[in-house]
Design a protein around this motif. Structure first.
Motif: not given
Length: 433
Positions: A130-147, A206-213
């Motif tokens: 479970y842990l090894r597969i879930s790691l592939f979602g880490a970049p997405g989850m962290l982008v969700v945090l920042a966004g 998409v939302v952050v890119a639109r706001g930045a533009r």
């Protein structure tokens, strides 16, 4: 409490934040229910171990949301909208970089990390999968945090609610399909989560890119800005490490008590997380309102909003505690718990409920001080409260899982003391951009 204009502002931010925050633990509870019904107690315990590791990794990076919220809100209050969006873009780039590093570092270490919990071989093997597969979602989850931090800082908690509900509903549907329909086992639960997290991150990009533009902010990474975002989050990282030390230590102690104890503790932890996220909605409002009002130089408004939010936290905690007691007989059946797990879980839900009013005040004040940028104090307070918790936890190790949960109550009371003392002073009331 009569509803005032200040209450309406708090509710405008807190109610959507509540929905977004509650969505995650609700669908995590759905994951536990799906795994429990389809795969049994061993898989639930494995999910609890892997979930503790993943929660630690994600919570260590929660500064991506909290730090960004405070920074963007303060710049917004000072009228510097371009600088606010620049902070948000840098936070997103930092999130992507950290996510890639987590995959590279944690993947080979997964068996060693899981072994620290002392689970039996069957649970350990499934936890590693479970842990090894879930790691592939880490970049997405962290982008969700920042966004999420960007939008909260801009006083928008409605968009994060929509993204959270959509992505976590998809997560539950995919998990049911992969685990119960296709028979992929615990790996199916992990893949469902990865796909849902990645699609949620795409929406935020998409939302952050639109706001930045719209503001003319470049989307090209600013190395100095990314470095500054990481440096600013260091104190919040220390605070979060202390929080995770407490929760991971409790999970490790529960693991060594036995399979039934671990399963009951894992389910109780998910219930407590659901309640914590519900109370944290007011803390999210506290971050946004405090950052904006201090950025605008209005100390009196900051004080008044803090007092009101503490009242909301106290009463909300009391109501949630009563709801837990009312729902207590029904909870074990939701997870198809066996008789031994059911007995332990019913006992655990008493301290879970009784400490909710304390949690309500603690979470609100934590959010207010984060919004004020008082991270250095929060880091030191985290160290001292962790030191207060650990002796109580090790004493509870020989007394049972209910005593272990009461040790968490000692920790919450220690946090209450440190946060109320700070909020009563003036050192955190720093104004301006």
């Amino acid at each position: 409490m009569p509803i005032t204009s200040r209450d309406r502002e708090i509710l405008r931010l807190a109610v959507p934040a509540f929905g977004a925050l509650v969505a995650e633990p609700l669908f995590l509870l759905a994951d536990y229910a799906i795994v429990g019904h389809g795969l049994g107690t061993t898989a639930v315990g494995a999910l609890g171990v892997a979930g503790a590791v993943l929660a630690t990794l994600m919570n260590l990076c929660v500064f991506l949301a909290y730090g960004t919220t405070a920074s963007v809100a303060r710049q917004t209050g000072a009228g510097r909208h371009d600088r606010a969006m620049r902070s948000g873009v840098d936070g997103v780039w930092l999130a992507l970089a950290i996510g890639v590093v987590l995959i590279a570092v944690v993947w080979p270490l997964a068996p060693a990390v899981v072994s620290l919990f002392g689970a039996d071989p069957g649970q350990s093997a499934e936890a590693v999968t479970y842990l090894r597969i879930s790691l592939f979602g880490a970049p997405g989850m962290l982008v969700v945090l920042a966004g999420t931090g960007v939008l909260r800082g801009l006083q928008d908690t409605v968009t994060p609610l929509a993204v959270a509900v959509g992505s976590f509903a998809l997560n539950a549907a995919l998990n049911a399909w992969f685990v119960l329909g296709l028979g992929w086992g615990i790996a199916g639960s992990a893949w469902g989560t990865v796909l849902a997290q990645t699609l949620g991150a795409a929406v935020y990009l998409v939302v952050v890119a639109r706001g930045a533009r719209r503001l003319g902010t470049s989307l090209v990474p600013n190395v100095a800005g990314v470095r500054q975002a990481g440096t600013a989050g260091l104190a919040l990282l220390v605070r979060t490490v202390c929080l995770r030390v407490v929760l991971v230590a409790a999970t490790m102690i529960a693991t060594r008590m036995g399979q039934a104890e671990l399963a009951a503790y894992a389910i109780a932890t998910q219930v407590w997380t659901l309640l914590a996220f519900a109370l944290d909605a007011i803390a999210i409002a506290g971050q946004a309102i405090t950052g904006r009002s201090l950025g605008a130089g209005d100390v009196a408004a900051t004080r008044a909003a803090t007092r009101r939010m503490v009242q909301w936290g106290l009463w909300s905690g009391a109501v949630l505690g009563l709801l837990v007691l009312a729902a207590r007989p029904l909870v074990p059946g939701l997870f198809d718990a066996d008789p031994q797990v059911t007995g332990l879980l019913l006992a655990l839900l008493w301290p879970v409920a009784l400490f909710q009013p304390v949690c309500g005040i603690v979470f609100v004040l934590d959010g207010v001080l984060i919004g004020a940028g008082d991270q250095r104090y929060l880091a030191w307070a985290g160290v001292w409260t962790t030191l207060a918790y650990l002796p109580a936890a090790f004493l509870a190790a020989g007394l049972g899982v209910v005593a272990l949960w009461c040790a968490l109550g000692v920790w919450m009371i220690a946090r209450l003391v440190t946060l109320t003392r700070r909020a009563a002073g003036t050192a955190w009331l720093v104004t301006g951009a």
